[in-house]
Design a protein around this motif. Sequence first.
Motif, PDB file in Angstrom:
ATOM      1  N   LEU A   1      26.514 -11.248  48.526  1.00 30.29           N
ATOM      2  CA  LEU A   1      26.116  -9.833  48.656  1.00 30.29           C
ATOM      3  C   LEU A   1      24.791  -9.502  47.972  1.00 30.29           C
ATOM      4  N   PRO A   2      24.557  -9.950  46.734  1.00 25.53           N
ATOM      5  CA  PRO A   2      23.264  -9.609  46.112  1.00 25.53           C
ATOM      6  C   PRO A   2      22.066 -10.283  46.780  1.00 25.53           C
ATOM      7  N   LEU A   3      22.319 -11.250  47.637  1.00 26.82           N
ATOM      8  CA  LEU A   3      21.235 -11.947  48.329  1.00 26.82           C
ATOM      9  C   LEU A   3      20.781 -11.221  49.591  1.00 26.82           C
ATOM     10  N   VAL A   4      21.520 -10.211  50.015  1.00 27.56           N
ATOM     11  CA  VAL A   4      21.138  -9.439  51.202  1.00 27.56           C
ATOM     12  C   VAL A   4      19.850  -8.684  50.865  1.00 27.56           C
TER      13      VAL A   4
ATOM     14  N   VAL B   1      25.126   0.932  47.991  1.00 23.52           N
ATOM     15  CA  VAL B   1      25.846   0.181  49.031  1.00 23.52           C
ATOM     16  C   VAL B   1      26.417  -1.104  48.440  1.00 23.52           C
ATOM     17  N   LEU B   2      25.605  -1.815  47.667  1.00 17.96           N
ATOM     18  CA  LEU B   2      26.078  -3.037  47.019  1.00 17.96           C
ATOM     19  C   LEU B   2      27.268  -2.735  46.118  1.00 17.96           C
ATOM     20  N   GLY B   3      27.148  -1.703  45.295  1.00 17.20           N
ATOM     21  CA  GLY B   3      28.236  -1.341  44.395  1.00 17.20           C
ATOM     22  C   GLY B   3      29.510  -0.980  45.142  1.00 17.20           C
ATOM     23  N   ALA B   4      29.378  -0.224  46.226  1.00 12.55           N
ATOM     24  CA  ALA B   4      30.557   0.181  47.005  1.00 12.55           C
ATOM     25  C   ALA B   4      31.241  -1.030  47.645  1.00 12.55           C
ATOM     26  N   ILE B   5      30.444  -1.923  48.212  1.00 12.57           N
ATOM     27  CA  ILE B   5      31.032  -3.106  48.855  1.00 12.57           C
ATOM     28  C   ILE B   5      31.698  -3.995  47.815  1.00 12.57           C
ATOM     29  N   VAL B   6      31.031  -4.204  46.696  1.00 12.69           N
ATOM     30  CA  VAL B   6      31.612  -5.027  45.624  1.00 12.69           C
ATOM     31  C   VAL B   6      32.906  -4.398  45.121  1.00 12.69           C
TER      32      VAL B   6
ATOM     33  N   GLY C   1      31.472  -3.603  40.455  1.00  9.16           N
ATOM     34  CA  GLY C   1      31.241  -2.586  41.483  1.00  9.16           C
ATOM     35  C   GLY C   1      31.103  -1.198  40.884  1.00  9.16           C
ATOM     36  N   ILE C   2      31.961  -0.878  39.925  1.00 13.17           N
ATOM     37  CA  ILE C   2      31.902   0.436  39.267  1.00 13.17           C
ATOM     38  C   ILE C   2      30.591   0.594  38.504  1.00 13.17           C
ATOM     39  N   VAL C   3      30.211  -0.456  37.774  1.00 12.52           N
ATOM     40  CA  VAL C   3      28.982  -0.399  36.968  1.00 12.52           C
ATOM     41  C   VAL C   3      27.762  -0.218  37.872  1.00 12.52           C
ATOM     42  N   ILE C   4      27.716  -0.947  38.978  1.00 10.86           N
ATOM     43  CA  ILE C   4      26.581  -0.806  39.904  1.00 10.86           C
ATOM     44  C   ILE C   4      26.568   0.582  40.528  1.00 10.86           C
ATOM     45  N   LEU C   5      27.728   1.077  40.958  1.00  4.62           N
ATOM     46  CA  LEU C   5      27.805   2.417  41.552  1.00  4.62           C
ATOM     47  C   LEU C   5      27.376   3.505  40.569  1.00  4.62           C
TER      48      LEU C   5
ATOM     49  N   GLY D   1      23.774  -4.029  34.154  1.00  6.57           N
ATOM     50  CA  GLY D   1      24.768  -5.057  33.834  1.00  6.57           C
ATOM     51  C   GLY D   1      25.800  -5.339  34.901  1.00  6.57           C
ATOM     52  N   GLY D   2      25.746  -4.645  36.019  1.00  9.59           N
ATOM     53  CA  GLY D   2      26.754  -4.878  37.060  1.00  9.59           C
ATOM     54  C   GLY D   2      26.741  -6.301  37.587  1.00  9.59           C
ATOM     55  N   LEU D   3      25.558  -6.882  37.735  1.00  8.83           N
ATOM     56  CA  LEU D   3      25.476  -8.251  38.245  1.00  8.83           C
ATOM     57  C   LEU D   3      26.060  -9.262  37.252  1.00  8.83           C
TER      58      LEU D   3
END
Length: 161
Positions: free
Chosen positions: A59-62, A69-74, A123-127, A132-134
Amino acid sequence: MESWESFFVAEVGAAAVLAGLLFVGVSINLERILKLGGLPERAMQTLVLFVAALLMASLPLVPEVPPAVLGAIVLVLGIAVVVACTALAARGMRQASATNLVRVAWWNGVLVEVAAVPYVIGGIVILAGWPGGLYWIAGGVLFSFAKGCVDAWVLLVEINR
């Protein structure tokens, strides 16, 4: 994200190889795995963890994916992994209760959650837009590999002792 690219590319390759090796290992010992209470569920958990690691590292490679969007999908994928692994762990514990492997099944359930929950946190952290989400995703991938390799060892070697 660019600084993470090499890490996630390596993890995608590792996850694909480990998932393939798991299929080989299960096929070699399929009869024995099916006879022992809780092991089919453990094999499926391992496959879920390896596929989750493959997807989470992909996912992070997209290119140019918005962080929301990344956070929601994760987050959604992480919740699905936690739910699937919890259900498989519960079923494995019920199956193991017919044998003397309840404590092993309980620890398996704990460790599978340790591998899966970081995805939800990531996912929560990215959203939330926090840094630090990654790192949480990376932790989930690495714990998934560690747990999956232990399970693969059990499915390949320990069941034949």
